[in-house]
Motif scaffolding. Structure first.
Motif, mmCIF file in Angstrom:
data_model
loop_
_atom_site.group_PDB
_atom_site.id
_atom_site.type_symbol
_atom_site.label_atom_id
_atom_site.label_comp_id
_atom_site.label_asym_id
_atom_site.label_seq_id
_atom_site.Cartn_x
_atom_site.Cartn_y
_atom_site.Cartn_z
ATOM 1 N N GLY A 1 8.399 -5.540 0.373
ATOM 2 C CA GLY A 1 8.021 -4.470 -0.548
ATOM 3 C C GLY A 1 6.742 -4.783 -1.294
ATOM 4 N N SER A 2 6.558 -6.044 -1.657
ATOM 5 C CA SER A 2 5.304 -6.438 -2.298
ATOM 6 C C SER A 2 4.123 -6.219 -1.360
ATOM 7 C CB SER A 2 5.378 -7.904 -2.721
ATOM 8 O OG SER A 2 6.426 -8.108 -3.648
ATOM 9 N N ALA A 3 4.365 -6.466 -0.069
ATOM 10 C CA ALA A 3 3.305 -6.224 0.909
ATOM 11 C C ALA A 3 2.937 -4.746 0.961
ATOM 12 C CB ALA A 3 3.739 -6.723 2.283
ATOM 13 N N PHE A 4 3.950 -3.864 0.901
ATOM 14 C CA PHE A 4 3.671 -2.432 0.910
ATOM 15 C C PHE A 4 2.808 -2.032 -0.293
ATOM 16 C CE2 PHE A 4 8.040 -1.951 3.085
ATOM 17 C CZ PHE A 4 7.479 -2.317 4.300
ATOM 18 N N LEU A 5 3.116 -2.600 -1.448
ATOM 19 C CA LEU A 5 2.330 -2.297 -2.640
ATOM 20 C C LEU A 5 0.905 -2.816 -2.496
ATOM 21 C CD1 LEU A 5 4.976 -3.119 -5.411
ATOM 22 C CD2 LEU A 5 4.355 -0.886 -4.493
ATOM 23 N N MET A 6 0.748 -3.976 -1.871
ATOM 24 C CA MET A 6 -0.601 -4.510 -1.645
ATOM 25 C C MET A 6 -1.393 -3.627 -0.703
ATOM 26 S SD MET A 6 0.169 -8.609 -1.283
ATOM 27 C CE MET A 6 1.017 -9.498 -2.582
ATOM 28 N N PHE A 7 -0.716 -3.099 0.311
ATOM 29 C CA PHE A 7 -1.405 -2.212 1.246
ATOM 30 C C PHE A 7 -1.910 -0.957 0.527
ATOM 31 C CE2 PHE A 7 1.438 -3.987 4.839
ATOM 32 C CZ PHE A 7 0.577 -5.061 5.011
ATOM 33 N N GLU A 8 -1.088 -0.436 -0.388
ATOM 34 C CA GLU A 8 -1.498 0.768 -1.101
ATOM 35 C C GLU A 8 -2.650 0.514 -2.058
ATOM 36 O OE1 GLU A 8 2.749 3.234 -1.181
ATOM 37 O OE2 GLU A 8 2.132 2.057 -2.928
ATOM 38 N N ASP A 9 -2.730 -0.694 -2.596
ATOM 39 C CA ASP A 9 -3.781 -1.022 -3.556
ATOM 40 C C ASP A 9 -5.036 -1.560 -2.901
ATOM 41 O OD1 ASP A 9 -2.073 -0.243 -5.573
ATOM 42 O OD2 ASP A 9 -1.346 -2.273 -5.973
ATOM 43 N N ALA A 10 -4.962 -1.857 -1.608
ATOM 44 C CA ALA A 10 -6.113 -2.462 -0.925
ATOM 45 C C ALA A 10 -7.246 -1.441 -0.809
ATOM 46 C CB ALA A 10 -5.707 -2.965 0.448
ATOM 47 N N GLY B 1 -8.722 -6.720 1.714
ATOM 48 C CA GLY B 1 -7.628 -6.628 0.763
ATOM 49 C C GLY B 1 -6.267 -6.495 1.407
ATOM 50 N N VAL B 2 -6.249 -6.200 2.722
ATOM 51 C CA VAL B 2 -4.986 -6.067 3.441
ATOM 52 C C VAL B 2 -4.413 -7.420 3.830
ATOM 53 C CG1 VAL B 2 -3.924 -5.094 5.525
ATOM 54 C CG2 VAL B 2 -5.636 -3.788 4.272
ATOM 55 N N VAL B 3 -5.277 -8.446 3.887
ATOM 56 C CA VAL B 3 -4.849 -9.763 4.370
ATOM 57 C C VAL B 3 -3.691 -10.339 3.551
ATOM 58 C CG1 VAL B 3 -5.581 -12.145 4.771
ATOM 59 C CG2 VAL B 3 -7.091 -10.239 5.397
ATOM 60 N N PRO B 4 -3.742 -10.365 2.213
ATOM 61 C CA PRO B 4 -2.581 -10.891 1.461
ATOM 62 C C PRO B 4 -1.298 -10.133 1.762
ATOM 63 C CG PRO B 4 -4.488 -10.669 0.028
ATOM 64 C CD PRO B 4 -4.837 -9.978 1.309
ATOM 65 N N GLY B 5 -1.411 -8.815 1.958
ATOM 66 C CA GLY B 5 -0.221 -8.040 2.279
ATOM 67 C C GLY B 5 0.367 -8.409 3.624
ATOM 68 N N VAL B 6 -0.503 -8.662 4.606
ATOM 69 C CA VAL B 6 -0.022 -9.061 5.930
ATOM 70 C C VAL B 6 0.708 -10.397 5.850
ATOM 71 C CG1 VAL B 6 -0.745 -9.718 8.247
ATOM 72 C CG2 VAL B 6 -1.804 -7.753 7.131
ATOM 73 N N ILE B 7 0.132 -11.320 5.101
ATOM 74 C CA ILE B 7 0.773 -12.633 4.940
ATOM 75 C C ILE B 7 2.131 -12.491 4.248
ATOM 76 C CG2 ILE B 7 0.569 -14.891 3.846
ATOM 77 C CD1 ILE B 7 -2.460 -14.642 4.160
ATOM 78 N N CYS B 8 2.169 -11.689 3.198
ATOM 79 C CA CYS B 8 3.419 -11.479 2.458
ATOM 80 C C CYS B 8 4.464 -10.791 3.342
ATOM 81 C CB CYS B 8 3.139 -10.657 1.213
ATOM 82 S SG CYS B 8 4.467 -10.653 -0.007
ATOM 83 N N LEU B 9 4.003 -9.838 4.146
ATOM 84 C CA LEU B 9 4.930 -9.138 5.044
ATOM 85 C C LEU B 9 5.499 -10.087 6.093
ATOM 86 C CD1 LEU B 9 6.191 -6.458 5.923
ATOM 87 C CD2 LEU B 9 4.163 -6.063 7.337
#
Length: 216
Positions: A64-73, A78-86
């Motif tokens: 879920g944190s990754a989804f929020l990062m994707f929306e804020d990227a 900026g998508v890279v941290p979300g991919v790692i978290c996912l």
């Protein structure tokens, strides 16, 4: 993590049973049923179920944190941290879900053995220790509370979400947590009811439908 204790074998067929007398059969029956009841509805089993549910919730929270990062990227970087978290979330969520499914399958085998060994004979006085009313009540109450909270999250969160205030990622994250809680609680409720039905039908010999039995 220590391996689960192996399950006892089913009772031998009638033609190859070698118990010298009924007392010997009742001793073996009581010993095996005692272990099976602990495996099925012991407090440790509830702790294990909640532990894997908590692990699954942790994995989904990371996703879920990754989804929020994707929306804020704002860009591809900026998508890279979300991919790692996912990826980390999936690595936690998938094994915990598999182990919960394995635990449910094991519980089904344990319940089948409870029915088979319990049906060998009746021992009303000796079977009192197998009823475990407090343990089954604990399973029922705690599981019902978790199930209610999870169901409320699944229904109330999307119903009260407002466009422009809550993002899709936030709603998906909260609904996913609610679903995990609801599914875990439902599993516990089913086990508590299954144990109670086993006590009534196998140990106490209460028929499934008393009206049909009387009419027959």
């Amino acid at each position: 993590m220590p391996r689960s204790s192996p399950l006892p074998p089913p009772p031998p067929p009638v033609e190859i049973r070698t118990w010298p007398d009924r007392d010997a059969l009742l001793r073996d029956r009581a010993l095996i049923l005692g272990e099976l009841v602990k495996m099925f509805i012991g407090p440790g089993r509830l702790g294990i179920l909640w532990m894997w549910a908590g692990t699954a919730a942790l994995g989904w929270s990371l996703a879920g944190s990754a989804f929020l990062m994707f929306e804020d990227a704002d860009d591809a970087l900026g998508v890279v941290p979300g991919v790692i978290c996912l990826a980390i979330g999936a690595a936690v969520l998938v094994p915990s879900g598999v182990l919960m499914a394995v635990g449910v399958a094991r519980d089904l085998r344990v319940h089948r053995l409870l029915v088979e060994w319990g049906g060998l004979d009746r021992d009303p006085r000796g079977d009192m220790a197998l009823r475990r009313p407090r343990a089954s009540l604990m399973w029922l109450l705690m599981s019902f509370a978790l199930c209610a909270v999870g169901l409320f999250g699944c229904v109330a969160v999307p119903a009260t979400a407002r466009a422009g205030e809550e993002t899709y990622g936030l709603v998906a994250w909260l609904v996913g947590l609610g679903f995990i809680g609801w599914l875990t609680g439902l599993t516990g409720i089913v086990k508590a009811i299954a144990h109670r039905r086993w006590v009534l039908r196998v140990l106490a010999g209460v028929p499934a439908d008393p009206l049909v039995t009387v009419r027959g």
